[in-house]
Design an enzyme around this catalytic site. Sequence first.
Site, PDB file in Angstrom:
ATOM      1  N   GLY A   1      38.501  32.921  44.554  1.00 38.27           N
ATOM      2  CA  GLY A   1      39.037  33.531  43.336  1.00 38.27           C
ATOM      3  C   GLY A   1      39.618  32.463  42.426  1.00 38.27           C
ATOM      4  O   GLY A   1      40.755  32.573  41.979  1.00 38.27           O
TER       5      GLY A   1
ATOM      6  N   THR B   1      38.319  31.534  39.450  1.00 35.15           N
ATOM      7  CA  THR B   1      37.788  31.588  38.084  1.00 35.15           C
ATOM      8  C   THR B   1      38.836  31.948  37.042  1.00 35.15           C
ATOM      9  O   THR B   1      38.602  31.771  35.851  1.00 35.15           O
ATOM     10  CB  THR B   1      36.627  32.604  37.985  1.00 35.15           C
ATOM     11  OG1 THR B   1      37.159  33.908  38.273  1.00 35.15           O
ATOM     12  CG2 THR B   1      35.502  32.278  38.947  1.00 35.15           C
ATOM     13  N   SER B   2      39.960  32.518  37.475  1.00 36.47           N
ATOM     14  CA  SER B   2      41.006  32.850  36.491  1.00 36.47           C
ATOM     15  C   SER B   2      42.367  32.885  37.182  1.00 36.47           C
ATOM     16  O   SER B   2      42.470  32.688  38.405  1.00 36.47           O
ATOM     17  CB  SER B   2      40.718  34.196  35.809  1.00 36.47           C
ATOM     18  OG  SER B   2      40.935  35.256  36.714  1.00 36.47           O
TER      19      SER B   2
ATOM     20  N   GLY C   1      44.336  31.205  40.821  1.00 31.29           N
ATOM     21  CA  GLY C   1      43.317  30.374  41.466  1.00 31.29           C
ATOM     22  C   GLY C   1      42.833  29.289  40.523  1.00 31.29           C
ATOM     23  O   GLY C   1      42.694  28.120  40.908  1.00 31.29           O
TER      24      GLY C   1
ATOM     25  N   TYR D   1      47.826  48.841  48.323  1.00 34.66           N
ATOM     26  CA  TYR D   1      47.888  47.408  47.976  1.00 34.66           C
ATOM     27  C   TYR D   1      48.973  46.711  48.794  1.00 34.66           C
ATOM     28  O   TYR D   1      48.747  45.640  49.368  1.00 34.66           O
ATOM     29  CB  TYR D   1      48.159  47.267  46.477  1.00 34.66           C
ATOM     30  CG  TYR D   1      48.261  45.832  45.978  1.00 34.66           C
ATOM     31  CD1 TYR D   1      47.131  45.017  45.894  1.00 34.66           C
ATOM     32  CD2 TYR D   1      49.482  45.307  45.576  1.00 34.66           C
ATOM     33  CE1 TYR D   1      47.223  43.708  45.420  1.00 34.66           C
ATOM     34  CE2 TYR D   1      49.581  43.998  45.097  1.00 34.66           C
ATOM     35  CZ  TYR D   1      48.450  43.213  45.024  1.00 34.66           C
ATOM     36  OH  TYR D   1      48.548  41.911  44.555  1.00 34.66           O
TER      37      TYR D   1
HETATM   38  N1  LIG Z   1      49.372  38.522  38.960  1.00 35.06           N
HETATM   39  C1  LIG Z   1      50.309  39.003  39.733  1.00 35.06           C
HETATM   40  O1  LIG Z   1      51.343  39.481  39.245  1.00 35.06           O
HETATM   41  C2  LIG Z   1      50.174  38.925  41.239  1.00 35.06           C
HETATM   42  C3  LIG Z   1      51.330  39.061  42.006  1.00 35.06           C
HETATM   43  C4  LIG Z   1      51.239  38.925  43.396  1.00 35.06           C
HETATM   44  C5  LIG Z   1      50.028  38.627  44.001  1.00 35.06           C
HETATM   45  N2  LIG Z   1      48.900  38.507  43.225  1.00 35.06           N
HETATM   46  C6  LIG Z   1      47.639  38.138  43.903  1.00 35.06           C
HETATM   47  O2  LIG Z   1      47.196  36.912  43.377  1.00 35.06           O
HETATM   48  C7  LIG Z   1      45.789  36.776  43.621  1.00 35.06           C
HETATM   49  C8  LIG Z   1      45.118  36.230  42.379  1.00 35.06           C
HETATM   50  O3  LIG Z   1      45.197  37.169  41.342  1.00 35.06           O
HETATM   51  P1  LIG Z   1      45.579  36.802  39.842  1.00 35.06           P
HETATM   52  O4  LIG Z   1      46.860  37.476  39.544  1.00 35.06           O
HETATM   53  O5  LIG Z   1      45.459  35.344  39.605  1.00 35.06           O
HETATM   54  O6  LIG Z   1      44.480  37.655  39.047  1.00 35.06           O
HETATM   55  P2  LIG Z   1      43.156  37.281  38.235  1.00 35.06           P
HETATM   56  O7  LIG Z   1      43.474  36.427  37.072  1.00 35.06           O
HETATM   57  O8  LIG Z   1      42.497  38.577  38.002  1.00 35.06           O
HETATM   58  O9  LIG Z   1      42.320  36.399  39.274  1.00 35.06           O
HETATM   59  C9  LIG Z   1      41.702  36.968  40.384  1.00 35.06           C
HETATM   60  C10 LIG Z   1      40.668  36.003  40.900  1.00 35.06           C
HETATM   61  O10 LIG Z   1      40.110  36.553  42.104  1.00 35.06           O
HETATM   62  C11 LIG Z   1      38.706  36.643  41.940  1.00 35.06           C
HETATM   63  N3  LIG Z   1      38.236  37.788  42.681  1.00 35.06           N
HETATM   64  C12 LIG Z   1      38.651  39.083  42.588  1.00 35.06           C
HETATM   65  N4  LIG Z   1      37.992  39.818  43.482  1.00 35.06           N
HETATM   66  C13 LIG Z   1      37.161  38.988  44.147  1.00 35.06           C
HETATM   67  C14 LIG Z   1      36.228  39.151  45.173  1.00 35.06           C
HETATM   68  N5  LIG Z   1      35.984  40.347  45.722  1.00 35.06           N
HETATM   69  N6  LIG Z   1      35.542  38.062  45.609  1.00 35.06           N
HETATM   70  C15 LIG Z   1      35.756  36.849  45.071  1.00 35.06           C
HETATM   71  N7  LIG Z   1      36.617  36.634  44.081  1.00 35.06           N
HETATM   72  C16 LIG Z   1      37.314  37.691  43.633  1.00 35.06           C
HETATM   73  C17 LIG Z   1      38.446  36.713  40.447  1.00 35.06           C
HETATM   74  O11 LIG Z   1      37.170  36.166  40.189  1.00 35.06           O
HETATM   75  P3  LIG Z   1      35.942  36.946  39.500  1.00 35.06           P
HETATM   76  O12 LIG Z   1      36.531  37.937  38.544  1.00 35.06           O
HETATM   77  O13 LIG Z   1      35.215  35.813  38.868  1.00 35.06           O
HETATM   78  O14 LIG Z   1      35.224  37.550  40.626  1.00 35.06           O
HETATM   79  C18 LIG Z   1      39.522  35.772  39.935  1.00 35.06           C
HETATM   80  O15 LIG Z   1      39.101  34.438  40.044  1.00 35.06           O
HETATM   81  C19 LIG Z   1      45.323  38.145  44.094  1.00 35.06           C
HETATM   82  O16 LIG Z   1      45.160  38.117  45.503  1.00 35.06           O
HETATM   83  C20 LIG Z   1      46.477  39.069  43.700  1.00 35.06           C
HETATM   84  O17 LIG Z   1      46.539  40.204  44.518  1.00 35.06           O
HETATM   85  C21 LIG Z   1      48.958  38.647  41.866  1.00 35.06           C
END
Ligand SMILES: NC(=O)c1ccc[n+]([C@@H]2O[C@H](COP(=O)([O-])OP(=O)(O)OC[C@H]3O[C@@H](n4cnc5c(N)ncnc54)[C@H](OP(=O)(O)O)[C@@H]3O)[C@@H](O)[C@H]2O)c1
Length: 250
Positions: free
Chosen positions: A13, A15-16, A19, A150
């Site tokens: 993950g 790409t955005s 990550g 979740y």
């Molecule tokens: N943002 C928050 O407030 C928050 C808080 C606590 C924990 N988190 C966790 O942080 C992690 C990263 O999320 P983010 O907040 O950075 O969101 P994000 O900007 O939406 O990034 C999510 C990343 O995961 C990839 N992804 C999603 N589903 C996938 C799959 N099935 N297989 C491979 N890649 C996948 C997406 O890539 P593609 O779209 O290119 O597939 C993207 O690169 C997640 O595990 C999320 O639960 C987020």
Amino acid sequence: MQKFKNKVALITGGTSGMGFATAQEFIKEGATVIITGRSKETVDKALSNLGSNAIGLVSNAGKLSDILDLQAQVKIHTDKLDVLFVNAGYGKFASIETADEAHFDELFSVLVKGTFFTVQQMLPIMNAGSSIILNTSFVTGFGIENFSIYSAAKSAVQSFIKTFSSECTVKKIRVNGISPGYIKTNIFNNTGLAPDQIEGAVAGIIPTLPFKRFGEPSEIAKTVAFLASEDASYIHGIEILVDGGLSNTK
Ligand SMILES: NC(=O)c1ccc[n+]([C@@H]2O[C@H](COP(=O)([O-])OP(=O)(O)OC[C@H]3O[C@@H](n4cnc5c(N)ncnc54)[C@H](OP(=O)(O)O)[C@@H]3O)[C@@H](O)[C@H]2O)c1
């Protein structure tokens, strides 16, 4: 001196969001970074911004066949990994009454099954001194309405930090976790909420946060880099909360 010179990091993950920011941080510190994402389009877009020290693989963390193929895909580029950041994922939220089996299976596939089998498949190419970091969430500490599935999935990932670290001690591989608070990423885009609903949710959350702002993805990236670095050589089996003090205020 660059902290990750001649090191290779795999970020699922990448790409955005967190990550992607972590990929930028590792590249800045001298690493070669392999990122994954679900589509060629998102992977290629990220690669065009990350530059020549990044490699991209299309791999869906919610699809076991993709994960079982990931080691072979990684091995085309490198024999060993020094860092594995298991980060791919997203949240979807529903009440106990409205959540259905598809919602349950989707989140547990990506977050729990995906994390478990990604680590299982990458371990054979991780040597002594390497480091694994799992992404959990601050939500596991609270009873937030509509978050039951979740939060349960992220709690399972929290449990992996403990069991994986015990099991990897003998291999001299450190395993830790990062528990982000509300971070400014694309996470809301996967929730099924309309843009105005997302705006409304964000506007409602900000006043409840100690610093009155969401965290930046770079603030997560720097913590992941710390956990993966020699500076954290005696840190094993723990989770660092990066939530701007939110958990202290509830
Ligand atoms: N943002 C928050 O407030 C928050 C808080 C606590 C924990 N988190 C966790 O942080 C992690 C990263 O999320 P983010 O907040 O950075 O969101 P994000 O900007 O939406 O990034 C999510 C990343 O995961 C990839 N992804 C999603 N589903 C996938 C799959 N099935 N297989 C491979 N890649 C996948 C997406 O890539 P593609 O779209 O290119 O597939 C993207 O690169 C997640 O595990 C999320 O639960 C987020």
